[in-house]
Write a protein that holds these residues in place. Structure first.
Motif, PDB file in Angstrom:
ATOM      1  N   GLU A 240       0.806  -1.219   0.000  1.00  0.00           N
ATOM      2  CA  GLU A 240       0.000   0.000   0.000  1.00  0.00           C
ATOM      3  C   GLU A 240       0.839   1.269   0.000  1.00  0.00           C
ATOM      4  N   LYS A 241       2.153   1.119   0.046  1.00  0.00           N
ATOM      5  CA  LYS A 241       3.016   2.304   0.016  1.00  0.00           C
ATOM      6  C   LYS A 241       2.909   3.010  -1.329  1.00  0.00           C
ATOM      7  N   GLU A 242       3.037   4.317  -1.288  1.00  0.00           N
ATOM      8  CA  GLU A 242       3.054   5.077  -2.538  1.00  0.00           C
ATOM      9  C   GLU A 242       4.322   4.809  -3.330  1.00  0.00           C
ATOM     10  N   ASN A 243       5.364   4.377  -2.649  1.00  0.00           N
ATOM     11  CA  ASN A 243       6.636   4.155  -3.305  1.00  0.00           C
ATOM     12  C   ASN A 243       7.402   3.073  -2.546  1.00  0.00           C
ATOM     13  N   VAL A 244       7.541   1.901  -3.143  1.00  0.00           N
ATOM     14  CA  VAL A 244       8.246   0.786  -2.520  1.00  0.00           C
ATOM     15  C   VAL A 244       9.727   0.867  -2.899  1.00  0.00           C
ATOM     16  N   LYS A 245      10.593   0.847  -1.894  1.00  0.00           N
ATOM     17  CA  LYS A 245      12.023   0.960  -2.144  1.00  0.00           C
ATOM     18  C   LYS A 245      12.635  -0.426  -2.321  1.00  0.00           C
ATOM     19  N   VAL A 246      13.364  -0.589  -3.433  1.00  0.00           N
ATOM     20  CA  VAL A 246      13.937  -1.879  -3.802  1.00  0.00           C
ATOM     21  C   VAL A 246      15.442  -1.734  -3.990  1.00  0.00           C
ATOM     22  N   ALA A 247      16.204  -2.662  -3.429  1.00  0.00           N
ATOM     23  CA  ALA A 247      17.644  -2.761  -3.682  1.00  0.00           C
ATOM     24  C   ALA A 247      17.902  -4.088  -4.391  1.00  0.00           C
ATOM     25  N   VAL A 248      18.784  -4.058  -5.395  1.00  0.00           N
ATOM     26  CA  VAL A 248      19.029  -5.245  -6.223  1.00  0.00           C
ATOM     27  C   VAL A 248      20.514  -5.574  -6.218  1.00  0.00           C
ATOM     28  N   GLN A 249      20.863  -6.700  -5.614  1.00  0.00           N
ATOM     29  CA  GLN A 249      22.264  -7.123  -5.608  1.00  0.00           C
ATOM     30  C   GLN A 249      22.579  -7.868  -6.895  1.00  0.00           C
ATOM     31  N   GLY A 250      23.699  -7.495  -7.505  1.00  0.00           N
ATOM     32  CA  GLY A 250      24.078  -8.075  -8.783  1.00  0.00           C
ATOM     33  C   GLY A 250      23.544  -7.204  -9.908  1.00  0.00           C
ATOM     34  N   PHE A 251      24.256  -7.168 -11.016  1.00  0.00           N
ATOM     35  CA  PHE A 251      23.713  -6.433 -12.162  1.00  0.00           C
ATOM     36  C   PHE A 251      24.052  -7.159 -13.460  1.00  0.00           C
ATOM     37  N   GLY A 252      23.981  -8.497 -13.366  1.00  0.00           N
ATOM     38  CA  GLY A 252      24.079  -9.317 -14.567  1.00  0.00           C
ATOM     39  C   GLY A 252      22.718  -9.431 -15.215  1.00  0.00           C
ATOM     40  N   ASN A 253      22.560 -10.401 -16.100  1.00  0.00           N
ATOM     41  CA  ASN A 253      21.292 -10.557 -16.832  1.00  0.00           C
ATOM     42  C   ASN A 253      20.106 -10.644 -15.894  1.00  0.00           C
ATOM     43  N   LEU A 254      20.228 -11.463 -14.847  1.00  0.00           N
ATOM     44  CA  LEU A 254      19.112 -11.679 -13.920  1.00  0.00           C
ATOM     45  C   LEU A 254      18.745 -10.386 -13.218  1.00  0.00           C
ATOM     46  N   SER A 255      19.723  -9.769 -12.571  1.00  0.00           N
ATOM     47  CA  SER A 255      19.421  -8.605 -11.740  1.00  0.00           C
ATOM     48  C   SER A 255      19.022  -7.393 -12.561  1.00  0.00           C
ATOM     49  N   PRO A 294      23.182  -0.509 -20.361  1.00  0.00           N
ATOM     50  CA  PRO A 294      24.117  -0.526 -21.496  1.00  0.00           C
ATOM     51  C   PRO A 294      25.572  -0.326 -21.067  1.00  0.00           C
ATOM     52  N   PHE A 295      25.804   0.523 -20.067  1.00  0.00           N
ATOM     53  CA  PHE A 295      27.173   0.740 -19.573  1.00  0.00           C
ATOM     54  C   PHE A 295      27.730  -0.560 -19.002  1.00  0.00           C
ATOM     55  N   LYS A 296      26.926  -1.253 -18.195  1.00  0.00           N
ATOM     56  CA  LYS A 296      27.367  -2.508 -17.591  1.00  0.00           C
ATOM     57  C   LYS A 296      27.672  -3.551 -18.665  1.00  0.00           C
ATOM     58  N   GLU A 297      26.820  -3.654 -19.668  1.00  0.00           N
ATOM     59  CA  GLU A 297      27.026  -4.633 -20.724  1.00  0.00           C
ATOM     60  C   GLU A 297      28.297  -4.347 -21.506  1.00  0.00           C
ATOM     61  N   GLU A 298      28.586  -3.073 -21.737  1.00  0.00           N
ATOM     62  CA  GLU A 298      29.751  -2.698 -22.540  1.00  0.00           C
ATOM     63  C   GLU A 298      31.051  -2.790 -21.743  1.00  0.00           C
ATOM     64  N   ASN A 299      31.013  -2.447 -20.465  1.00  0.00           N
ATOM     65  CA  ASN A 299      32.237  -2.337 -19.663  1.00  0.00           C
ATOM     66  C   ASN A 299      32.412  -3.443 -18.626  1.00  0.00           C
ATOM     67  N   ASP A 300      31.394  -4.285 -18.472  1.00  0.00           N
ATOM     68  CA  ASP A 300      31.416  -5.367 -17.492  1.00  0.00           C
ATOM     69  C   ASP A 300      31.612  -4.839 -16.069  1.00  0.00           C
ATOM     70  N   ARG A 301      31.124  -3.648 -15.807  1.00  0.00           N
ATOM     71  CA  ARG A 301      31.167  -3.068 -14.462  1.00  0.00           C
ATOM     72  C   ARG A 301      30.187  -1.908 -14.422  1.00  0.00           C
ATOM     73  N   LEU A 302      29.891  -1.459 -13.217  1.00  0.00           N
ATOM     74  CA  LEU A 302      29.064  -0.278 -13.042  1.00  0.00           C
ATOM     75  C   LEU A 302      29.930   0.984 -13.130  1.00  0.00           C
ATOM     76  N   PRO A 303      29.361   2.131 -13.472  1.00  0.00           N
ATOM     77  CA  PRO A 303      30.152   3.357 -13.589  1.00  0.00           C
ATOM     78  C   PRO A 303      30.646   3.867 -12.241  1.00  0.00           C
ATOM     79  N   ASN A 304      31.794   4.557 -12.273  1.00  0.00           N
ATOM     80  CA  ASN A 304      32.275   5.223 -11.072  1.00  0.00           C
ATOM     81  C   ASN A 304      31.585   6.586 -10.944  1.00  0.00           C
ATOM     82  N   ALA A 305      31.947   7.345  -9.928  1.00  0.00           N
ATOM     83  CA  ALA A 305      31.251   8.607  -9.656  1.00  0.00           C
ATOM     84  C   ALA A 305      31.354   9.584 -10.818  1.00  0.00           C
ATOM     85  N   ASP A 306      32.548   9.715 -11.402  1.00  0.00           N
ATOM     86  CA  ASP A 306      32.726  10.643 -12.527  1.00  0.00           C
ATOM     87  C   ASP A 306      31.916  10.200 -13.737  1.00  0.00           C
ATOM     88  N   GLU A 307      31.889   8.902 -13.982  1.00  0.00           N
ATOM     89  CA  GLU A 307      31.154   8.381 -15.137  1.00  0.00           C
ATOM     90  C   GLU A 307      29.649   8.556 -14.952  1.00  0.00           C
TER      91      GLU A 307
END
Length: 459
Positions: A240-255, A294-307
């Motif tokens: 019933e929340k107006e906004n449900v907060k979700v955290a997702v571990q992993g950022f491969g195909n599944l996540s 798309p960044f993860k797929e191309e670089n096999d990692r998540l972006p850093n702060a500057d990116e």
């Protein structure tokens, strides 16, 4: 979960079924106890282990040697079925555990498969495409007489994917000319007989297993025993929340697919964080999973702060394990096993945990968090989207009736909805204070043992 903890839980389920009158066993009669004992012993064992070293000539001229396994656990429900993972975490105990979980997952979801699993101990990041192809072909040579469309049907897993399945399919075809081959592997590329939607199916199914739970509670479609009223109320409050907060571990195909599904869900969900093995990207107001993908797929990692700034995105870059203890409503665990443990269980703030990966919550943490009133949707219920679509690919290979992506994912979703509603209905109406994991194991074990007795595997 290890093989020991899995077999222990199977034994606990069998002991419970022997001691408790349940509707599932009402027609078994006086042989019930003996059938359960025999079936339980078979489920705690392994039908067959194929193991060996794969050797290839590497690009630098040296010889690479890699431990490899294919485990066939139980085929009472149908042909052995399960993925092949390429990972440095692969060992025989892990592969046996995963094969046992595949038996139970396929049983729970009424799929015509038993449980199998394969693995190669290798760091895919340190090998060229040619070397990985050689390892893939060597694996097929090792298991060639134990797999096939009517025996054991492997699929992708951690560290593998459509390209490796294509290579393996060709290797099997070369080794077995004039024999059926197209359905020996699922998870192939679409142009090579694969099914549209297979890549994101596990992640979508993982999110849906949670979404169907909230739906069932909000629609008041469940008969709720007093023992589970607190959890019903907690789930309803989240829904019933107006906004449900979700955290997702992993950022491969599944996540990635799970995060995007949450982001685009009909009820508002905000993905506040995603992570991979190197970092967590966090923003209390939401991270854009579709822009990060798309960044993860191309670089096999998540972006850093500057990116992140260059991409026009706001967020903090945290340690990868920080994802687990963020203040959120729902935590989707889509990385690897043994992430929530006794060491961090007290710091988990999410009220609902969803196991997209296999065994991300240890048995000790599962017991602790369940006692704290949290709900853990277990892997054998939540992450079956992939094997369900693999089943549809297997059927497609026989019929040549190629479905569109939307139709495939709708079929998968409806199948998972049917199973989820059955599980949640049984859970909330139960007079027993059992976890969702225990219930799922119980339903799966009952079906496997029932098929064992019908086929004469137990007398």
């Amino acid at each position: 979960m290890t093989k020991n903890t899995t077999t222990q839980l199977i034994q606990e389920v069998v002991d419970y079924l022997i001691e408790t009158d349940t509707n599932e066993l009402s027609t078994w009669g006086e042989n019930r106890t003996e059938w359960l004992k025999q079936g339980g012993e078979q489920l705690k064992g392994i039908d067959k282990v194929i193991a060996g070293d794969l050797r290839i000539k590497k690009d630098d001229g040296s010889i690479g040697t890699y431990q490899a396994f294919r485990v066939q656990h139980n085929n009472a429900c149908g042909y052995y079925k399960g993925g092949i993972r390429f990972s440095t975490g692969v060992n025989q105990d892990e592969v046996q555990t995963l094969a046992m979980l595949m038996t139970l997952k396929n049983s729970l979801h009424d799929l015509p498969y038993g449980g199998g699993k394969g693995g190669v101990h290798i760091d895919v990041r340190k090998h060229s495409k040619r070397e990985l192809k050689e390892v893939s072909q060597a694996f097929v040579k090792m298991v060639q007489n134990d797999i096939g469309p009517y025996r054991d049907i492997p699929a992708p897993d951690v560290g593998s994917g459509p390209e490796l399945m294509d290579w393996m399919t060709q290797a099997y075809k070369d080794l077995h000319p004039n024999e059926p081959f197209i359905n020996t592997f699922t998870g192939k590329s679409i142009k090579n007989g694969g099914t549209k939607g297979r890549g994101e199916s596990t992640g979508i199914g993982t999110f849906l297993s949670y979404y169907y739970l909230v739906d069932a509670v909000l629609n008041d479609s469940l008969e709720v025993n007093d023992k589970h009223s607190d959890k019903r109320d907690m789930i309803k409050a989240i829904g019933e929340k107006e906004n449900v907060k979700v955290a997702v571990q992993g950022f491969g195909n599944l996540s990635r697919a799970a995060a995007i599904s949450a982001q685009n869900a009909e009820r508002k969900h905000t993905v506040i964080a995603v992570s991979d093995s190197r970092s967590t990207v966090y923003n209390e107001n939401g991270v854009d999973a579709e822009k990060l993908a798309p960044f993860k797929e191309e670089n096999d990692r998540l972006p850093n702060a500057d990116e992140l700034k260059e991409m026009g995105l706001e967020g903090d870059v945290l340690d990868p394990m920080d994802i687990l203890t963020l203040d959120c409503d729902v935590l989707i665990l889509g990385a690897i096993e043994d992430q929530v443990t006794e060491a961090n269980q007290a710091d988990i703030k999410a009220d609902i945990l969803v196991e997209g990966a296999n065994g991300p919550v240890t048995s000790e943490a599962d017991q602790y968090l369940t006692e704290q009133g949290k709900v853990i949707i277990p892997d054998i219920l939540a992450n079956a989207g992939g094997v369900t679509v693999s089943y549809l690919e297997w059927i497609q290979g026989f019929t040549n009736d190629v479905k569109e992506k939307e139709d495939i994912l709708e079929d998968m979703s409806q199948r998972m909805k049917k199973v989820s509603e059955r599980v949640y209905g049984s859970y909330f109406s139960s007079e027993h204070d059992e976890s969702l994991r225990f219930l799922c194991f119980k339903l799966a074990v009952v079906r496997v043992i029932d098929l064992m007795k019908r086929s004469g595997k137990i007398i």
